[in-house]
Structures are given as structure tokens and as C-alpha cells.
Enzyme design. Structure first.
Site, mmCIF file in Angstrom:
data_model
loop_
_atom_site.group_PDB
_atom_site.id
_atom_site.type_symbol
_atom_site.label_atom_id
_atom_site.label_comp_id
_atom_site.label_asym_id
_atom_site.label_seq_id
_atom_site.Cartn_x
_atom_site.Cartn_y
_atom_site.Cartn_z
ATOM 1 N N PRO A 142 47.023 -28.108 -39.135
ATOM 2 C CA PRO A 142 46.291 -27.567 -38.787
ATOM 3 C C PRO A 142 47.402 -26.293 -37.614
ATOM 4 C CG PRO A 142 46.511 -29.114 -37.377
ATOM 5 C CD PRO A 142 47.805 -29.786 -38.275
ATOM 6 N N ASN A 143 46.110 -25.064 -39.096
ATOM 7 C CA ASN A 143 46.643 -24.065 -38.057
ATOM 8 C C ASN A 143 47.723 -22.966 -38.198
ATOM 9 O OD1 ASN A 143 43.202 -23.604 -36.615
ATOM 10 N ND2 ASN A 143 44.503 -24.890 -35.140
ATOM 11 N N ARG A 193 48.044 -15.544 -36.116
ATOM 12 C CA ARG A 193 48.004 -16.059 -35.068
ATOM 13 C C ARG A 193 48.598 -16.189 -33.671
ATOM 14 N NH1 ARG A 193 49.280 -22.776 -35.093
ATOM 15 N NH2 ARG A 193 48.357 -22.923 -33.132
ATOM 16 N N TYR A 239 53.961 -17.070 -32.394
ATOM 17 C CA TYR A 239 54.342 -17.236 -33.744
ATOM 18 C C TYR A 239 54.959 -16.460 -34.339
ATOM 19 C CZ TYR A 239 52.021 -21.288 -32.243
ATOM 20 O OH TYR A 239 51.498 -22.954 -31.068
ATOM 21 N N HIS A 245 50.633 -34.052 -30.407
ATOM 22 C CA HIS A 245 50.031 -34.347 -29.091
ATOM 23 C C HIS A 245 49.499 -35.749 -29.140
ATOM 24 C CE1 HIS A 245 52.431 -30.922 -28.783
ATOM 25 N NE2 HIS A 245 51.553 -30.195 -28.932
ATOM 26 N N ASP A 272 52.631 -43.836 -36.804
ATOM 27 C CA ASP A 272 52.269 -45.381 -37.824
ATOM 28 C C ASP A 272 52.304 -44.746 -39.262
ATOM 29 O OD1 ASP A 272 51.157 -46.393 -35.175
ATOM 30 O OD2 ASP A 272 49.672 -47.460 -36.024
ATOM 31 N N GLU A 310 61.299 -33.528 -37.323
ATOM 32 C CA GLU A 310 59.770 -33.268 -36.384
ATOM 33 C C GLU A 310 60.292 -31.938 -36.053
ATOM 34 O OE1 GLU A 310 58.122 -35.026 -33.000
ATOM 35 O OE2 GLU A 310 57.101 -33.182 -31.636
ATOM 36 N N HIS A 320 59.268 -28.086 -34.670
ATOM 37 C CA HIS A 320 57.845 -27.024 -34.183
ATOM 38 C C HIS A 320 58.590 -25.222 -33.626
ATOM 39 C CE1 HIS A 320 55.000 -30.410 -33.197
ATOM 40 N NE2 HIS A 320 56.490 -30.451 -32.181
ATOM 41 N N LEU A 321 57.669 -24.607 -34.076
ATOM 42 C CA LEU A 321 58.403 -22.799 -33.948
ATOM 43 C C LEU A 321 58.315 -22.745 -32.826
ATOM 44 C CD1 LEU A 321 55.664 -21.533 -36.526
ATOM 45 C CD2 LEU A 321 57.734 -21.571 -36.406
ATOM 46 N N SER A 322 57.939 -22.929 -32.042
ATOM 47 C CA SER A 322 57.361 -22.814 -30.115
ATOM 48 C C SER A 322 57.775 -23.726 -29.732
ATOM 49 C CB SER A 322 56.075 -22.280 -30.141
ATOM 50 O OG SER A 322 55.461 -23.622 -30.003
ATOM 51 N N ARG A 352 55.622 -24.314 -22.402
ATOM 52 C CA ARG A 352 54.141 -23.726 -22.405
ATOM 53 C C ARG A 352 53.357 -25.030 -22.126
ATOM 54 N NH1 ARG A 352 52.944 -23.267 -29.267
ATOM 55 N NH2 ARG A 352 51.080 -22.077 -27.829
ATOM 56 N N ARG A 372 51.142 -29.351 -24.540
ATOM 57 C CA ARG A 372 51.956 -29.849 -25.674
ATOM 58 C C ARG A 372 53.805 -30.548 -25.064
ATOM 59 N NH1 ARG A 372 49.675 -25.441 -28.806
ATOM 60 N NH2 ARG A 372 48.358 -24.968 -27.628
HETATM 61 C C1 DQA Z 1 52.983 -25.437 -32.900
HETATM 62 C C2 DQA Z 1 53.344 -25.950 -31.496
HETATM 63 C C3 DQA Z 1 52.188 -26.924 -31.640
HETATM 64 O O1 DQA Z 1 51.673 -27.664 -30.390
HETATM 65 C C4 DQA Z 1 50.867 -26.315 -31.392
HETATM 66 O O2 DQA Z 1 49.593 -27.126 -30.975
HETATM 67 C C5 DQA Z 1 50.193 -25.678 -32.799
HETATM 68 C C6 DQA Z 1 51.430 -24.817 -34.126
HETATM 69 C C7 DQA Z 1 54.447 -24.787 -32.866
HETATM 70 O O3 DQA Z 1 55.212 -24.783 -34.200
HETATM 71 O O4 DQA Z 1 54.956 -24.821 -32.223
HETATM 72 O O5 DQA Z 1 49.733 -25.062 -33.858
HETATM 73 O O6 DQA Z 1 53.390 -27.622 -33.599
#
Ligand code: DQA
Length: 144
Positions: A9-10, A17, A22, A80, A87, A98, A100-102, A107, A111
Site C-alpha cells: 500500500p501507498n 508521497r 522516499y 508492522h 502466515d 523483505e 524497505h526504501l527507508s 523512524r 515502524r
Molecule cells: C516502507 C516503510 C513502511 O513503514 C511504510 O509504511 C511504507 C514504506 C518503506 O519502503 O520504507 O509504506 O515499507
């Protein structure tokens, strides 16, 4: 080498954003850059983005029918708290990284916890778009 890459999502809003966190590149810019950076023949990166938890789970289940060498997932905020995604990753038994960009450890407090981390092969944080590339290289080095 066949890899499924799932963005949650997002992440469709990248480029507009929270650009201070990001960056200014869209998800399509990132995909284009990665496709150009992966220089092995016969690679296939299957990209999928959704804002819906169940669609992530369905995509993970579908992966069973497609002989993927690995899965890369940026589950956004589901990271999170989604035990359902956790599962699904456990159930399919396909190596998953896994990304994550950030840097989620630098943060807000909420998170810092990933409920997926220990069912994944590896977690890559805070490397921006390069995180996806590092994950792809990790899979490549396992099979070459
Ligand atoms: C994220 C980090 C998550 O905490 C956040 O909700 C995102 C992006 C990242 O790529 O840094 O939507 O997954």
C-alpha cells in the site's frame, strides 16, 4: 531467474508521497531503473503493486504455480502488523526478501517492528531503490 516483486500500500504514490523520505522517483521510474540494471540474460521480474492486504496474500499463493526462484516484498505498513501476510510467506515456502526504501529503524517507534522479518530470508532497509537490486543480486548469487 524468475522473481516476483510485490509492492504494498501507498507505494503507487512514490514520487509525490513524502519525498523527503522516499525520494522523487515514481514506482515506474524505479522499475525502469532496475530492469536496466539487471544485466543477466533470461531474467524475468514480475512486478505487482496493490493497496489491499488480501491481494498480496493471493499473489503470494499464486506464486506457487509459477516456479519463482524468489520473492521480494515491500509490504508497506503491513510489515508492522500483518500476521496474515506473515502466515502466507511461511506457508508457500518460497525464499522471500523483505525490502524497505527507508530505514524503518530510524523512524517512528511503530515502524521498528516487522512481523515478517523472521519468516524472510533477509531484510534490507534504508537503501532506497538499490534495496530491490541488492535483493535481486542475492537471489542471483544463490543460483549462479
Ligand atoms: C516502507 C516503510 C513502511 O513503514 C511504510 O509504511 C511504507 C514504506 C518503506 O519502503 O520504507 O509504506 O515499507
Amino acid at each position: 531467474m524468475k522473481i516476483q516483486i510485490i509492492n504494498g500500500p501507498n507505494l503507487n504514490l512514490l514520487g509525490g508521497r513524502e519525498v523527503d523520505i522516499y525520494g522523487i522517483e515514481t514506482l515506474d521510474d524505479i522499475i525502469e531503473w532496475i530492469e536496466a540494471s539487471v544485466n543477466i540474460e533470461n531474467h524475468s521480474l514480475e512486478w505487482f503493486q496493490t493497496n489491499h492486504e488480501g491481494e498480496i496474500i493471493d499473489k503470494l499463493h499464486e506464486s506457487l504455480e509459477h516456479n519463482f526462484d524468489g520473492i521480494i516484498i515491500n509490504p508497506g505498513a503491513y510489515t508492522h502488523y500483518s500476521y496474515a501476510i506473515r502466515d502466507a510467506i511461511s506457508a508457500i515456502k518460497i525464499d522471500t526478501i523483505e525490502v524497505h526504501l527507508s530505514d524503518i529503524y530510524d523512524r517512528e517507534e511503530f515502524r521498528r517492528n516487522s512481523v515478517l522479518k523472521d519468516v524472510c530470508l533477509k531484510q534490507i532497509v534504508g537503501q532506497g531503490k538499490n534495496g530491490y537490486l541488492l535483493a535481486i543480486k542475492q537471489f542471483m548469487h544463490r543460483t549462479t
